[in-house]
Design an enzyme around this catalytic site. Structure first.
Site, PDB file in Angstrom:
ATOM      1  N   TYR A 160       0.814  -1.218   0.000  1.00  0.00           N
ATOM      2  CA  TYR A 160       0.000   0.000   0.000  1.00  0.00           C
ATOM      3  C   TYR A 160       0.855   1.279   0.000  1.00  0.00           C
ATOM      4  CZ  TYR A 160      -4.936  -1.286   0.290  1.00  0.00           C
ATOM      5  OH  TYR A 160      -6.211  -1.699  -0.003  1.00  0.00           O
ATOM      6  N   LYS A 227       5.798 -13.780   5.864  1.00  0.00           N
ATOM      7  CA  LYS A 227       6.587 -14.590   4.930  1.00  0.00           C
ATOM      8  C   LYS A 227       8.064 -14.348   5.270  1.00  0.00           C
ATOM      9  CE  LYS A 227       6.975 -17.184   1.254  1.00  0.00           C
ATOM     10  NZ  LYS A 227       6.709 -18.620   1.343  1.00  0.00           N
ATOM     11  N   ASP A 281       2.179 -19.007   3.527  1.00  0.00           N
ATOM     12  CA  ASP A 281       1.675 -20.039   2.616  1.00  0.00           C
ATOM     13  C   ASP A 281       1.004 -21.187   3.369  1.00  0.00           C
ATOM     14  OD1 ASP A 281       4.885 -19.742   2.344  1.00  0.00           O
ATOM     15  OD2 ASP A 281       4.361 -21.762   2.922  1.00  0.00           O
ATOM     16  N   ASP A 305      -4.564  -9.008   2.512  1.00  0.00           N
ATOM     17  CA  ASP A 305      -5.465  -8.825   1.377  1.00  0.00           C
ATOM     18  C   ASP A 305      -5.963 -10.188   0.902  1.00  0.00           C
ATOM     19  OD1 ASP A 305      -6.788  -7.567  -0.630  1.00  0.00           O
ATOM     20  OD2 ASP A 305      -5.028  -7.154  -1.861  1.00  0.00           O
TER      21      ASP A 305
END
Ligand code: NAP
Length: 418
Positions: A160, A227, A281, A305
């Site tokens: 963003y 991540k 993931d 998101d």
């Protein structure tokens, strides 16, 4: 404060912030933005349901005094082409708590996304998306009742921040040269380049909000999703800052997953919130296969998101998922779907996403008796299989009703006491 086109209601008082807390009068003035496309249909339907629930819960002792604010196409008509008038921004801040319908965003040009502008202008740094199952809602899961999570997504940085340089541009070449020559980075020629800023400040204030929410609501855990195995200094740092906030600011209230095993033999002590982390993931897989293990989730912008839409799909999709963008106190609740222009003014779509955003709003101002009435009425309407077209196509033998017809059914249930 005086406004040019906004009319404050004659009665009611503004919500304020006192001693760092929200102070809500019994007759608060709350803002609403109708939104574009299907916005008018879902807003008028939802207003009726919210008002009915408040009236039923408090018998006139409490009442919302609504103040219409203008954004999007309706604003452009009133303010000579201005889609996000300065006085709307001022009123959203002044009224503290508001709710909005969806707004049109043109793809690949035109004006900047109004939703992104709104979040940035007001520093609404937490995007909060509760995802829970209501009996009777069509779901692809075998045990959808195990889904009950609240996702806190960072709303101001990561992707963003929008720091991107197109392949071939002068700025891109400057940055590429700097990265190669000064920092010895290696990447293909002509790569588009983006910068992913993740700060301690923004990560910590988001995670702090998630932990405070978990403590206040007696939720079992906060999971930091990242991540960090690949992006160590952004996503990995988000995780580390999360554990820092948890153990430095909420020591009495939390147990980390390491402590759970090292100090408590795997038995969670009563009344504490478990702080754990999962790599993004595997999180998608776990949320599908073992949703009962997750409760509050705090995550960075892009992960959040994907994760919030994926989670919503498990329990009814975007036609029903509610959301809010929240700063320290100022909050704008919003439908999570778009303007669905092909259904505009047809009185056809499901108002539930906006409706449940309003339920979140009633919870936020502490009016839980009213929000519970709407939850119960919704479950009762579903048990009758009285639903809008989107659910009807997934439910055998359902009765399809219009947007306003669905609101009528809910109001009847509320007035009948559930
Ligand atoms: P969309 O408006 O969310 O609609 C996509 C599809 O989702 C609809 O065709 C419909 O599916 C279903 N849907 C959406 N809302 C529904 C509701 N209330 N009840 C039942 N079904 C619903 O997405 P889009 O067509 O990609 O975007 C349209 C515009 O909205 C764009 O300008 C976009 O930028 C904007 N947008 C705004 C926001 C926001 O303001 N927060 C968010 C997303 C998109 P079926 O056709 O299968 O019935």
């Amino acid at each position: 404060m005086s406004y040019q086109h906004i009319r404050l209601p004659q009665h009611g008082e503004k919500v304020s912030i006192k001693d760092g807390k929200l102070a809500v009068p019994d007759h608060p003035i709350l803002g609403f933005v109708e939104g574009d496309g299907i916005g008018a249909d879902i807003t008028s339907a939802s207003l009726r349901v919210w008002d009915a629930a408040v009236a039923r819960a408090y018998g006139g002792a409490r009442k919302v005094h609504w103040c219409e604010l203008y954004m999007g196409e309706k604003a452009a008509g009133i303010y000579q082409g201005d889609y996000f008038p300065a006085e709307t921004l001022a009123a959203l801040k002044d009224l503290v708590v508001s709710i909005k319908g969806p707004l049109t965003t043109p793809v690949g040009g035109g004006f900047r996304s109004l939703n992104v502008s709104l979040r940035q202008e007001m520093d609404l740094y937490a995007c909060v998306r509760p995802v829970r199952y209501f009996p009777g809602v069509p779901s692809p899961l075998r045990r959808p009742e195990e889904v009950d999570v609240v996702i806190f997504r960072e709303n101001t940085e990561d992707v963003y921040a929008g720091i991107e340089y197109p392949s071939g541009s002068e700025d891109n070449q400057k940055l590429a040269r700097f990265l190669r020559e000064e920092l010895h980075a290696e990447f293909f020629e002509d790569a588009g380049l983006g910068v992913k800023p993740v700060s301690s400040f923004a990560s910590k204030r988001l995670i702090r909000k998630a932990i405070e929410y978990a403590i206040e609501r007696g939720r079992a855990s906060v999971t930091l999703v990242h991540k960090g195995n690949i992006m160590k200094f952004t996503e990995g740092a988000f995780r580390n800052w999360g554990y820092e906030v948890a153990t430095e600011e909420f020591r009495e209230h939390v147990v980390t997953e390491d402590e759970l095993w090292d100090e408590h033999g795997g038995q969670m002590p009563d009344g504490k919130v478990l702080i754990k982390d999962r790599i993004a993931d595997i999180m998608f897989q776990l949320l599908l296969l073992r949703p009962a293990e997750f409760d509050v989730i705090a995550t960075s912008n892009l992960n959040g998101d994907y994760l919030s839409d994926a989670a919503a799909a498990e329990v009814g999709g975007i036609g029903i998922a509610p959301g809010a963008n929240i700063a320290d106190h100022i909050a704008v609740f919003e439908a999570t779907h778009g303007t669905a222009p092909k259904y505009a003014n047809q009185n056809k779509v499901n108002p539930s996403s906006l409706l449940f955003s309003g339920v979140m709003m009633l919870d936020y101002i502490g009016w839980r008796e009213a929000s519970e009435l709407i939850n119960d009425a919704f479950v009762a309407a579903l048990a009758d299989k009285t639903v809008t077209y989107d659910f009807a196509r997934l439910m055998p033998n359902a009765t399809t009703v219009s947007t306003s017809g669905f609101a009528d059914a809910l109001v009847d249930k509320i007035n009948a006491g559930g």
